[in-house]
Design an enzyme around this catalytic site. Structure first.
Site, PDB file in Angstrom:
ATOM      1  CG  ASP A 226      61.232  -9.988   9.357  1.00  0.00           C
ATOM      2  OD1 ASP A 226      61.239 -11.434   9.556  1.00  0.00           O
ATOM      3  OD2 ASP A 226      60.176  -9.470   9.389  1.00  0.00           O
ATOM      4  CE  LYS A 230      58.060 -10.364   7.028  1.00  0.00           C
ATOM      5  NZ  LYS A 230      57.663  -9.683   8.238  1.00  0.00           N
TER       6      LYS A 230
HETATM    7  N1  LIG Z   1      59.167 -10.081  13.010  1.00  0.00           N
HETATM    8  C1  LIG Z   1      58.173  -9.997  12.070  1.00  0.00           C
HETATM    9  C2  LIG Z   1      56.824 -11.266  12.196  1.00  0.00           C
HETATM   10  C3  LIG Z   1      56.607 -11.452  10.774  1.00  0.00           C
HETATM   11  O1  LIG Z   1      57.083 -11.854   9.883  1.00  0.00           O
HETATM   12  C4  LIG Z   1      57.369  -8.838  11.737  1.00  0.00           C
HETATM   13  O2  LIG Z   1      57.674  -7.962  12.621  1.00  0.00           O
HETATM   14  O3  LIG Z   1      57.129  -8.657  10.725  1.00  0.00           O
END
Ligand SMILES: N[C@@H](CC=O)C(=O)O
Ligand SMILES: NC(=O)C1=CN([C@@H]2O[C@H](COP(=O)(O)OP(=O)(O)OC[C@H]3O[C@@H](n4cnc5c(N)ncnc54)[C@H](OP(=O)(O)O)[C@@H]3O)[C@@H](O)[C@H]2O)C=CC1
Ligand code: NA
Length: 375
Positions: A226, A230
């Site tokens: 994740d 980003k």
């Molecule tokens: N799972 C992600 C949700 C947001 O993008 C996080 O914990 O940051």
């Protein structure tokens, strides 16, 4: 005071795909705007859909009942045709994707070409295969429609918009670093406080999931992907901008090109459901206890950080140790993200964006903020 609109404002027909935590909250916030130009004409879950342009949804309760009673299965080709018929000189379309689906994400180029604006907190398209990203950029340029994705990084925090303004006004980005995961922030703020022991790692991960911070499968947070997604989105926002000062970043083929250190114990790789994953994570609590103890011995705490180092062409995500007086140790609580923009104009003191970086209310606000940019 909420935004107010002229009664002559052009109509924006909104089609929402994905009505989970963020999607439901988004609809609630959307329908609470008084006298808005938005008409919620369609809602789609993974199993049902409704298209109702002649009687758009007006209340937060009615859409749920109507969707629950619908016998129509989702059909994105048909939805595309239906939405196309609503475009006119005084009426446009915005598709809001609140899923985490790759399939939905792969349709953005078609929708942009069809003249729909696309708004989403879904990171899949912007951090996946580079070819899809290029198609999205090209389709948006060709048709003049917008793709807006503020909530893909830092949820509702103004991260993408801040970066675009720095780039658009000609600043040189040197490095962006920070805690980019609400889940990882919450986990390590609770787990690694500077004391040698404390709650177990697995119990905290479970808590993060119950609070709605994690991805639908919490392994997608713990494997660092994740954060890698980003960082990919930020890197691409930089390298696809027209700003010539930021040319040394590599073109990331996908988020998998980011150097990422996973926190998933190898025996737990590939577990299909979040429930099973959480229940088996507790067998690895002692390993995480040991990491906490080792950091504590050096008077340090653990934080999962990401870096886009533009000057050195490096993009990476890993668990690091920070001394107790570092801002990543002292100033974070809950699901806070902290993002530091080191740029030429901001010199030795970075521009810092900080606040809740996960959760339905703040994520939906970022999505709605993008929708307001269309008016
Ligand atoms: N799972 C992600 C949700 C947001 O993008 C996080 O914990 O940051
Ligand atoms: N939660 C957060 O704090 C943040 C989330 N995000 C992003 O927001 C998005 C939504 O997250 P969240 O609401 O928490 O997740 P949820 O799992 O609660 O909701 C996702 C919804 O998408 C639906 N869905 C999945 N595939 C499809 C499909 N093909 N067509 C229609 N609907 C589909 C699912 O429907 P069904 O229930 O019918 O299976 C589910 O309800 C994700 O991309 C996430 O990464 C971004 C920033 C922060
Ligand atoms: Na954001």
């Amino acid at each position: 005071m909420q935004t107010s609109f002229k009664s002559s404002s052009p109509i924006i027909n909104v089609a929402v795909i994905g009505v989970g935590l963020v999607g439901s909250e988004f609809i609630k916030q959307l329908l609470s705007i008084p006298s808005s130009p938005f008409r919620l004409v369609s809602v789609t879950s993974s199993s049902r859909t409704v298209f109702a342009p002649s009687s758009p949804f007006r209340s937060s309760d009615s859409w749920k009942d109507i969707l629950a009673q619908s016998t129509e299965r989702p059909n994105f080709e048909l939805l595309t045709q239906n939405l196309s018929s609503l475009i006119s000189s005084s009426s446009s379309v915005a598709v809001v994707d609140n899923t985490s689906s790759d399939d939905v994400a792969s349709r953005y180029p078609t929708w942009l070409k069809a003249g729909f604006n696309v708004i989403t907190p879904n990171k899949k398209a912007y951090s996946g295969d580079l070819e899809l990203y290029k198609k999205i950029v090209e389709a948006s340029k060709e048709s003049g429609t917008k793709f807006l994705n503020e909530s893909t990084v830092g949820a509702g925090l103004p991260v993408i918009s801040t970066l675009k303004e720095l780039l658009g006004t000609g600043d040189k980005i040197k490095k962006i670093e920070g805690v980019f995961s609400g889940t990882m922030s919450y986990i390590f703020n609770e787990f690694s406080t500077g004391s040698p022991d404390g709650p177990s790692f697995s119990s905290i991960v479970k808590g993060a999931r119950e609070k709605g911070y994690t991805e639908p499968h919490p392994a997608d947070d713990l494997n660092g992907f994740d954060v890698a997604r980003k960082l990919t989105i930020l890197s691409r926002t930089i390298s696809f901008s027209n700003n010539p000062n930021n040319s040394s970043l590599p073109s990331l083929q996908s988020f998998k090109s980011v150097q990422t250190v996973s926190l998933i114990p190898p025996p737990l790789e590939g577990i299909p459901t979040g429930d099973e994953f959480i229940s088996r994570l507790l067998h690895f609590d002692t390993e995480f206890d040991e990491k906490r103890r080792q950091a504590r011995k050096k008077d340090k705490v653990l934080r999962f950080v990401g870096v886009v180092d533009v000057e050195n062409g490096d993009v990476k995500a890993a668990l690091e140790e920070y001394s107790a007086d570092h801002p990543f140790a002292t100033s974070l609580g809950g699901s806070d993200n902290i993002i530091m923009f080191h740029t030429e104009r901001y010199g030795p003191r970075p521009l810092i964006v900080q606040g809740a970086g996960a959760g339905a209310a703040v994520t939906a606000m970022g999505v709605l903020g993008d929708l307001l940019k269309l008016t």
